[in-house]
Each structure stands twice: as structure tokens, then as C-alpha cells.
Motif scaffolding. Structure first.
Motif, PDB file in Angstrom:
ATOM      1  N   SER A   1      15.574  -2.270  45.970  1.00  0.00           N
ATOM      2  CA  SER A   1      16.337  -3.318  45.294  1.00  0.00           C
ATOM      3  C   SER A   1      15.463  -4.086  44.307  1.00  0.00           C
ATOM      4  O   SER A   1      15.962  -4.619  43.319  1.00  0.00           O
ATOM      5  CB  SER A   1      16.925  -4.279  46.321  1.00  0.00           C
ATOM      6  OG  SER A   1      15.884  -4.850  47.104  1.00  0.00           O
TER       7      SER A   1
ATOM      8  N   GLN B   1      25.231  -6.707  54.690  1.00  0.00           N
ATOM      9  CA  GLN B   1      24.225  -7.204  53.741  1.00  0.00           C
ATOM     10  C   GLN B   1      24.532  -6.842  52.292  1.00  0.00           C
ATOM     11  O   GLN B   1      24.142  -7.536  51.369  1.00  0.00           O
ATOM     12  CB  GLN B   1      22.830  -6.647  54.074  1.00  0.00           C
ATOM     13  CG  GLN B   1      22.240  -7.113  55.383  1.00  0.00           C
ATOM     14  CD  GLN B   1      22.794  -6.334  56.560  1.00  0.00           C
ATOM     15  OE1 GLN B   1      23.068  -5.147  56.455  1.00  0.00           O
ATOM     16  NE2 GLN B   1      23.007  -7.023  57.674  1.00  0.00           N
ATOM     17  N   ASP B   2      25.182  -5.696  52.100  1.00  0.00           N
ATOM     18  CA  ASP B   2      25.331  -5.255  50.716  1.00  0.00           C
ATOM     19  C   ASP B   2      26.530  -4.320  50.556  1.00  0.00           C
ATOM     20  O   ASP B   2      27.168  -3.917  51.536  1.00  0.00           O
ATOM     21  CB  ASP B   2      24.052  -4.557  50.236  1.00  0.00           C
ATOM     22  CG  ASP B   2      23.660  -3.389  51.121  1.00  0.00           C
ATOM     23  OD1 ASP B   2      24.552  -2.777  51.737  1.00  0.00           O
ATOM     24  OD2 ASP B   2      22.460  -3.076  51.197  1.00  0.00           O
TER      25      ASP B   2
ATOM     26  N   LYS C   1      27.220  -0.737  48.413  1.00  0.00           N
ATOM     27  CA  LYS C   1      26.616   0.294  47.583  1.00  0.00           C
ATOM     28  C   LYS C   1      27.722   1.169  46.998  1.00  0.00           C
ATOM     29  O   LYS C   1      28.664   1.542  47.701  1.00  0.00           O
ATOM     30  CB  LYS C   1      25.641   1.149  48.403  1.00  0.00           C
ATOM     31  CG  LYS C   1      24.388   0.379  48.809  1.00  0.00           C
ATOM     32  CD  LYS C   1      23.411   1.249  49.567  1.00  0.00           C
ATOM     33  CE  LYS C   1      22.137   0.458  49.872  1.00  0.00           C
ATOM     34  NZ  LYS C   1      21.187   1.217  50.691  1.00  0.00           N
TER      35      LYS C   1
ATOM     36  N   TRP D   1      23.985  -1.434  43.641  1.00  0.00           N
ATOM     37  CA  TRP D   1      23.830  -2.093  44.937  1.00  0.00           C
ATOM     38  C   TRP D   1      24.054  -3.573  44.685  1.00  0.00           C
ATOM     39  O   TRP D   1      23.317  -4.196  43.909  1.00  0.00           O
ATOM     40  CB  TRP D   1      22.417  -1.912  45.514  1.00  0.00           C
ATOM     41  CG  TRP D   1      22.030  -0.493  45.810  1.00  0.00           C
ATOM     42  CD1 TRP D   1      22.802   0.617  45.746  1.00  0.00           C
ATOM     43  CD2 TRP D   1      20.738  -0.041  46.223  1.00  0.00           C
ATOM     44  NE1 TRP D   1      22.074   1.741  46.074  1.00  0.00           N
ATOM     45  CE2 TRP D   1      20.808   1.359  46.379  1.00  0.00           C
ATOM     46  CE3 TRP D   1      19.515  -0.681  46.478  1.00  0.00           C
ATOM     47  CZ2 TRP D   1      19.714   2.133  46.774  1.00  0.00           C
ATOM     48  CZ3 TRP D   1      18.427   0.079  46.866  1.00  0.00           C
ATOM     49  CH2 TRP D   1      18.530   1.471  47.022  1.00  0.00           C
ATOM     50  N   SER D   2      25.076  -4.173  45.338  1.00  0.00           N
ATOM     51  CA  SER D   2      25.257  -5.622  45.210  1.00  0.00           C
ATOM     52  C   SER D   2      25.041  -6.253  46.576  1.00  0.00           C
ATOM     53  O   SER D   2      25.401  -5.675  47.604  1.00  0.00           O
ATOM     54  CB  SER D   2      26.619  -5.964  44.627  1.00  0.00           C
ATOM     55  OG  SER D   2      27.641  -5.449  45.425  1.00  0.00           O
ATOM     56  N   TYR D   3      24.470  -7.428  46.553  1.00  0.00           N
ATOM     57  CA  TYR D   3      23.972  -8.038  47.786  1.00  0.00           C
ATOM     58  C   TYR D   3      24.776  -9.283  48.151  1.00  0.00           C
ATOM     59  O   TYR D   3      25.238 -10.010  47.269  1.00  0.00           O
ATOM     60  CB  TYR D   3      22.492  -8.398  47.629  1.00  0.00           C
ATOM     61  CG  TYR D   3      21.682  -7.231  47.109  1.00  0.00           C
ATOM     62  CD1 TYR D   3      21.322  -6.187  47.952  1.00  0.00           C
ATOM     63  CD2 TYR D   3      21.341  -7.145  45.766  1.00  0.00           C
ATOM     64  CE1 TYR D   3      20.619  -5.094  47.468  1.00  0.00           C
ATOM     65  CE2 TYR D   3      20.633  -6.059  45.273  1.00  0.00           C
ATOM     66  CZ  TYR D   3      20.282  -5.037  46.126  1.00  0.00           C
ATOM     67  OH  TYR D   3      19.595  -3.954  45.643  1.00  0.00           O
ATOM     68  N   GLU D   4      24.918  -9.495  49.463  1.00  0.00           N
ATOM     69  CA  GLU D   4      25.640 -10.661  49.951  1.00  0.00           C
ATOM     70  C   GLU D   4      24.923 -11.946  49.552  1.00  0.00           C
ATOM     71  O   GLU D   4      25.555 -12.960  49.259  1.00  0.00           O
ATOM     72  CB  GLU D   4      25.769 -10.568  51.480  1.00  0.00           C
ATOM     73  CG  GLU D   4      26.908 -11.358  52.070  1.00  0.00           C
ATOM     74  CD  GLU D   4      28.271 -11.046  51.450  1.00  0.00           C
ATOM     75  OE1 GLU D   4      29.033 -11.998  51.243  1.00  0.00           O
ATOM     76  OE2 GLU D   4      28.554  -9.865  51.153  1.00  0.00           O
ATOM     77  N   ASP D   5      23.602 -11.889  49.516  1.00  0.00           N
ATOM     78  CA  ASP D   5      22.799 -13.040  49.113  1.00  0.00           C
ATOM     79  C   ASP D   5      23.054 -13.337  47.626  1.00  0.00           C
ATOM     80  O   ASP D   5      22.744 -12.533  46.754  1.00  0.00           O
ATOM     81  CB  ASP D   5      21.308 -12.730  49.332  1.00  0.00           C
ATOM     82  CG  ASP D   5      20.429 -13.930  49.025  1.00  0.00           C
ATOM     83  OD1 ASP D   5      20.921 -14.889  48.384  1.00  0.00           O
ATOM     84  OD2 ASP D   5      19.249 -13.905  49.428  1.00  0.00           O
TER      85      ASP D   5
ATOM     86  N   VAL E   1      20.402 -12.970  44.843  1.00  0.00           N
ATOM     87  CA  VAL E   1      19.830 -11.676  44.488  1.00  0.00           C
ATOM     88  C   VAL E   1      20.761 -10.957  43.506  1.00  0.00           C
ATOM     89  O   VAL E   1      21.950 -10.777  43.781  1.00  0.00           O
ATOM     90  CB  VAL E   1      19.614 -10.801  45.744  1.00  0.00           C
ATOM     91  CG1 VAL E   1      18.982  -9.469  45.366  1.00  0.00           C
ATOM     92  CG2 VAL E   1      18.762 -11.535  46.758  1.00  0.00           C
TER      93      VAL E   1
ATOM     94  N   ASP F   1      22.391  -7.909  41.325  1.00  0.00           N
ATOM     95  CA  ASP F   1      22.705  -6.518  41.636  1.00  0.00           C
ATOM     96  C   ASP F   1      21.604  -5.601  41.099  1.00  0.00           C
ATOM     97  O   ASP F   1      20.967  -5.908  40.092  1.00  0.00           O
ATOM     98  CB  ASP F   1      24.021  -6.108  40.959  1.00  0.00           C
ATOM     99  CG  ASP F   1      25.227  -6.754  41.622  1.00  0.00           C
ATOM    100  OD1 ASP F   1      25.031  -7.592  42.520  1.00  0.00           O
ATOM    101  OD2 ASP F   1      26.352  -6.418  41.224  1.00  0.00           O
ATOM    102  N   SER F   2      21.406  -4.479  41.777  1.00  0.00           N
ATOM    103  CA  SER F   2      20.507  -3.432  41.267  1.00  0.00           C
ATOM    104  C   SER F   2      21.384  -2.308  40.732  1.00  0.00           C
ATOM    105  O   SER F   2      22.325  -1.875  41.409  1.00  0.00           O
ATOM    106  CB  SER F   2      19.620  -2.890  42.387  1.00  0.00           C
ATOM    107  OG  SER F   2      18.909  -3.937  43.000  1.00  0.00           O
TER     108      SER F   2
END
Lengths: 389, 262
Positions: free
Chosen positions: A202, B75-76, B78, B97-101, B104, B106-107
Motif C-alpha cells: 500500500s 480493513q480495505d 480490493k 486498494w481502498s482503505y477504511e482508514d 490513507v 487509495d493505492s
């Protein structure tokens, strides 16, 4: 003979395809016309191309055959396979055997750790990279551990860069390279070996690479009584990293080379050198902007060497799509410092229909010497009509 | 007489309670509605084929086809997409990839078969249009409720269903939209219509959900039409061969599969 070979290839592949409806066909047909922007405007490029990828994939394996044909003016100039390989898929690893192109690194338009596949330099660095890279006969194993991968490559047969012919406009010194690729016999001890570890997370993407190989670029060992060449054994270790920081993507790639011979005023001198790049990408309002700084530094430099100790290059790219992605404008440039010279490449692509595109572009060489300036007389405008199927 | 007053008082209380109960849903806020939409039960994973038909004001059509795979964890989320048509983008893949946080970003990566390379890209380009369609990357993503300030405007009947109508104003002043208005079904917490307003406050786009499918108890948007009312062009997005909770593994969302395909 070449035409017979081509007909045979197409017949064989057509036969294969007839027995399976699951085989995937794709590729392109392209007309490419380039005209020099000088008083007596010549057409250095009047090319018709046919490229076909024939592929099949199951859970256990795959194959790909990618024959291509270039007809320059009325002569078949190239007929070959870009790639021709078989894949075997296992739970944690894949094996690829056959002629294949391998691409490494994070730099755009620059070859730093991307050294497995040699290059076709008959038209300098102007064709698409798929056409510049030459496939090599190799066995490749990719082993996967979670999100990371280890890649091992064995290349039993050395293939050097394909150099421009003696009378080519891309060979300003008119060197006859025709014997430049013949000095390495195909044997186990002359094999090339490459390894790569990569991981995508990430936070960052990382590649660590190494290679024990032959220099794809021929080194001139003597000019008289006749020109002679050799290829040196090189060892390379390096890596690349990419990460997102805010709105930017930062990229870096570097490698340390040993074993390279550099031409001096009298003979050859061996020296290690480093080659690295730092770049960033940024996008806003549909504009994609990218820039890179590249430096090559000879570590044991001698004043008698023909090359400069440091060669510094920058690249800049801006790209924007319009009309619902049917019109793409792009400007890419290389600028080499020291003896300032550059290559400017504006390009406009219009998707006439799904699959059919018209490409208008130009190559402007600026300067009198250097990597790009030496081709100052080769400013060229071109148009391509391409049908993807 | 006293008993009569007590009975009347009791009836009045019951009547008030009844009226309150009838209107109790009015108490819900725009924030809560959009939270419910965001936190709607979604499957652990989903796969299907996506077809986009882009049509301009002359009626000319272009078609883009994609196979997509999505996996949700606590957590994420994908997602990996494989472009299959048109020919010039076939075998391109995109992974997010996106994150709950919320802190942060996205990647995102894209694999370009023409150069045989995976490129990491910045998620800040979320206002870019996806493959020339009328959907931006942001429109397709799961926008977090905290990115907007929400106000319940009214309740309204839309296609014979009661809907909450919620206005959302982006917290980020640089957002490409000045506001959006969403029609939300209260029983499924699905937004079935959405209007997007440009920076000048003029209507830019309308999203109309044309087909909702219930698969294994999950509501999935199977067909939607985005209309750019200013430029008079549309994108019809259809999902087919939908499958949920098939047990997609993490190893699908990797470099190996981006390059190789499934």
C-alpha cells in the motif's frame, strides 16, 4: 523465401486456430508514413505492418505467438516473431519458456535496469517500445510469496542490439555494424542470468534486480584495417522504487554496472559506472505530467575517454485527453545537458472509431551533437493509420 | 366524569404517539442516511462483467467491456478490472486498494500491455473520467460520508417508492462538484437517483439506477444510466453474470494476476 516462411507461419497458425474457438486473436494493421522536414523532403518511412498475437490461456498454462511483418516501401524488411512462448501455471509459481520480451524498472523511455531484452535501434528510439524490444529465447520462473515475487531468468542464447545499417539516416558515422553480433557463441558458459525480487504494498512498490550478462551494445575495438567489435561481460545490481506522496507518484531506479569498456583516444579502458533516475508523475484536471532526471556516471574516469564522465538527461511528458478520450494530445521530450541537445516529440492521436486510430506526430532534433543533436537533419513529421483488432 | 377525562387524555396520548410514530422517520438526518448508504450490507466479494455503452448527441455508440473482481474486508476493499474491449485497450488491467482508514489514500496501479509494465498511479486523479465515460473514478468509488456535509431536503415518491432526498456538499472546496443530490430508498439504503452540480451550481449530470438485483440478500446495482445534461451524452453501465461470495482469494489482487489475467 521470407514470403514463403510468412505464408507457412500464417497457415500453421490458422490451422491451429481452426481447432479451437478459445484461441484469442489480436493485433494491428498499420500504415506509417514519415517525411523528413528538409528541402528535398524524403520519405524515410513508408511502411505497412501486420502484427498478430495468437494466445490461449487455461488454468494450467498458456501460449502466445506474436508474428509480425513490416514492409518498407516494397521490400519485406522484417518478418519474425516478437514473442513465441509457452506458460505453465502452478500453485505458487509460473514457468515461461520460449522467445519472450522482459520488461523491468520504473523509468519511462530510458533503459537502466531494463536490460534483459536487447533493443532494435534501426530507427533510433522512435518506434513503440514493443517494437524496440527484441524477444530473447529464455526460461523464466516466477515464484510468488504473498504479494511479493522472485523472478529468475536464464538466457542461453545471446542476442545483441540490432544496429542501424551503414547507410541509414540513424547511423551518422556510417559504421558497418553487420559483424557486430557474431562474437558470442551459444553455450552454457556464455549464458546470461537475471534475477528480480519485487513487492507491491500500500505504501510503495519495490524491485531489486541483478544480472550477469553480455553488453547488448557492441564496443568498437578497432577502426582499421577493418572495423571490429566485441561484447563485454557485464554484472549489474540495482533496483527501483515507486510510491505515492500526496498527489505525486515518485519513482526512482538505479543500477551499478561492472565490466564495461569505454573507448579512449587510443584503446579501451574498463570502468564501473552507475546509471540512475529520479522522477515524478502528477495529474490534475485530466492533464498527466511526468518528469525524470537521469544521470550516468563513469566511476574510474580517465580524461582520454571519449565519453563524458557524467551524462545528464531530463525527460518531460504532458498528456491530455479530450472528446471523451477519443482525442489524445501528448508531448514528450528528452533533453541532454552538457552539449545541450534534445528530442521533441509532439503527438496527436484521434480514435476515429473503436479500433481505428489516426496518429499525427513529429520528431524534432535540437542541437548539433550528442545523443539527439547528431540527428539534427532528421526532423520528421509522420502519420500513422492503425487498425487494432 | 373524571374517568371520561382520563380516557380522553389517554386517547390523545395514544393519538400523539401514533402521529409521532408515523413521522418518526423525519427525525433521521442526512448524515445518518448517507452513513446507512455507505454502511449498507455488501457481499464479501463480487465478480461480474461490466459493459459500458457511450453514446454521443448524434447517437454514435462506443462500447467498453471489463471483467471485474471485488473483495471487501474490514480493513480495505480490493478491486481488479480487466479490460477486454475495445481492441486497443484489451488486456489492460487496473487495480485499486481502498482503505477504511480515512487518512490513507487509495493505492492504484495500471498494467499497460503495450509497454508490459505496471505503473503506480495517483488516486488524486479521481475526478478524471473513466475510459471516456460520463463516470469519474470518484463516481465509481465508495465515497466516504465524511467527505461531504449532508442535509435531508425532503421525502419524495420516485417511481412509486418513498425516497429520502439528501443534498451533499463536498468538504473539499476544490471538488469538481458543488453539490450532489441523492434519492435514497429507506428500506434498502440504495441511492437510486443522483444529480451532480458543477462548480457554478448548474446541473451537470444525472445518474439513474435502472435495475437493482437482489443476490443472496444483497442489493446490487446492475444497470445505471449517467447522462451529461450539459453535453447531451450518456453512458449506460450494465453488470452481467454477477456472482457474490464466491470466496475470492487475496492472491487475485496481485502483480501476478494483473499481468497474467484470470
Amino acid at each position: 523465401m521470407k514470403l514463403k516462411k510468412w505464408i507457412f507461419i500464417v497457415m500453421m497458425l490458422s490451422l491451429v486456430s481452426a481447432f479451437s474457438s478459445e484461441i484469442d486473436f489480436s493485433g494491428y494493421v498499420r500504415n506509417y508514413t514519415g517525411v523528413l522536414l528538409q528541402e528535398d523532403s524524403e520519405f524515410p518511412v513508408l511502411q505497412n505492418s501486420f502484427d498478430m498475437s495468437i494466445g490461449y490461456q487455461s488454468n494450467k498454462g498458456a501460449f502466445l505467438a506474436n508474428p509480425y511483418l513490416n514492409i518498407n516501401k516494397d521490400t519485406i524488411s522484417d518478418i519474425d516473431f516478437r514473442e513465441l512462448y509457452i506458460d505453465l501455471f502452478f500453485t505458487n509459481f509460473d514457468v515461461r519458456i520460449g522467445k519472450q520480451q522482459v520488461v523491468w524498472g520504473k523509468a519511462d523511455g530510458v533503459f537502466i535496469t531494463d536490460v534483459v531484452s536487447p533493443k532494435n535501434l534501426q530507427e533510433f528510439m522512435l518506434p513503440d517500445f514493443k517494437e524496440i524490444r527484441i524477444g530473447v529465447n529464455a526460461a523464466k520462473v516466477n515464484y510468488y510469496i504473498g504479494g511479493s515475487m522472485i523472478e529468475l531468468i536464464w538466457v542461453p542464447q545471446f542476442v545483441s542490439n540490432t544496429m542501424p545499417s551503414e547507410d541509414s539516416i540513424w547511423n551518422t558515422r556510417h559504421i558497418d555494424f553487420s559483424n557486430s553480433a557474431d562474437d558470442i557463441d551459444t553455450s552454457l558458459e556464455n549464458s546470461e542470468y537475471f534475477a528480480r525480487y519485487s513487492i507491491m504494498t500500500s505504501l510503495f512498490d519495490l524491485e531489486l534486480v541483478g544480472g550477469y550478462m553480455w553488453d547488448d551494445e557492441p564496443t568498437i575495438t578497432a577502426m582499421t584495417p577493418q572495423i571490429t567489435f566485441k561484447h563485454e561481460r557485464l554484472a549489474m545490481a540495482g533496483g527501483s522504487v515507486g510510491s505515492t506522496v500526496g498527489d505525486f507518484v515518485l519513482r526512482s531506479e538505479g543500477a551499478y554496472y561492472t565490466g564495461k569498456d569505454f573507448v579512449t583516444s587510443g584503446n579501451l579502458l574498463e570502468s564501473d559506472y552507475i546509471h540512475y533516475m529520479a522522477g515524478l508523475d502528477y495529474s490534475f484536471s485530466g492533464y498527466k505530467i511526468s518528469t525524470q532526471f537521469i544521470q550516468k556516471a563513469i566511476l574510474n574516469y580517465d580524461d582520454s575517454m571519449v565519453s563524458d564522465q557524467f551524462s545528464n538527461t531530463m525527460t518531460f511528458m504532458i498528456n491530455k485527453k479530450f472528446l471523451r478520450d477519443t482525442l489524445t494530445t501528448e508531448f514528450f521530450t528528452y533533453v541532454e545537458f552538457g552539449d545541450l541537445n534534445a528530442l521533441l516529440r509532439p503527438k496527436l492521436t484521434y480514435a476515429f472509431d473503436d479500433g481505428i486510430s489516426l496518429i499525427f506526430g513529429a520528431n524534432f532534433f535540437v542541437g548539433n551533437s550528442g545523443t539527439y543533436g547528431q540527428f539534427d537533419k532528421n526532423d520528421m513529421a509522420f502519420v500513422q493509420i492503425k487498425y487494432n483488432y | 366524569m373524571k374517568k371520561k377525562y382520563i380516557a380522553m387524555f389517554f386517547m390523545l396520548v395514544v393519538f400523539c404517539l401514533f402521529i409521532w410514530a408515523q413521522n418518526s422517520d423525519e427525525i433521521i438526518t442526512g448524515e445518518q442516511i448517507m452513513d446507512n448508504v455507505y454502511n449498507r450490507q455488501t457481499p464479501d466479494d463480487l465478480k461480474g462483467n461490466l459493459k459500458m455503452i457511450l453514446e454521443n448527441n448524434r447517437g454514435d455508440q462506443r462500447v467498453r467491456e471489463i471483467n471485474q473482481f471485488i473483495k471487501n474486508t474490514e480493513q480495505d476493499e480490493k478491486k481488479i478490472m480487466f479490460f477486454t474491449s475495445p481492441a486497443d485497450v484489451a488486456n489492460t488491467s487496473f487495480m485499486n486498494w481502498s482503505y477504511e482508514d480515512e487518512n490513507v489514500e487509495d493505492s492504484q496501479w495500471i498494467y499497460l500491455p503495450a509497454i508490459k509494465k505496471i505503473k503506480r498511479i495517483s488516486s488524486s486523479s479521481s475526478s478524471d473520467y473513466f475510459m471516456g465515460s460520463d463516470f469519474t473514478y470518484d463516481d465509481l468509488g465508495n465515497r466516504k460520508p465524511s467527505e461531504d456535509t449532508h442535509t435531508l431536503l425532503r421525502s419524495e415518491v420516485l417511481d412509486n417508492s418513498n425516497c429520502y432526498v439528501v443534498q451533499s456538499i463536498p468538504v473539499d472546496e476544490d471538488s469538481m462538484y458543488s453539490k450532489t443530490i441523492t434519492w435514497v430508498l429507506p428500506d434498502s439504503w440504495v441511492g437510486v437517483k443522483k444529480e451532480f452540480y458543477d462548480e457554478d451550481g448548474d446541473l451537470l449530470k444525472e445518474l439513474d439506477i435502472q435495475k437493482l438485483e437482489e443476490i443472496k440478500g444483497y442489493w446490487i446495482i446492475a444497470k445505471s444510466l449517467m447522462t451529461n445534461v450539459q453535453k447531451d451524452h450518456t453512458t449506460l453501465m450494465e453488470l452481467s453474470d454477477l456472482q457474490v461470495n464466491t470466496g475470492l482469494q487475496d492472491k487475485i489482487f496481485t502483480e501476478r494476476i494483473m499481468v497474467r489475467g484470470i
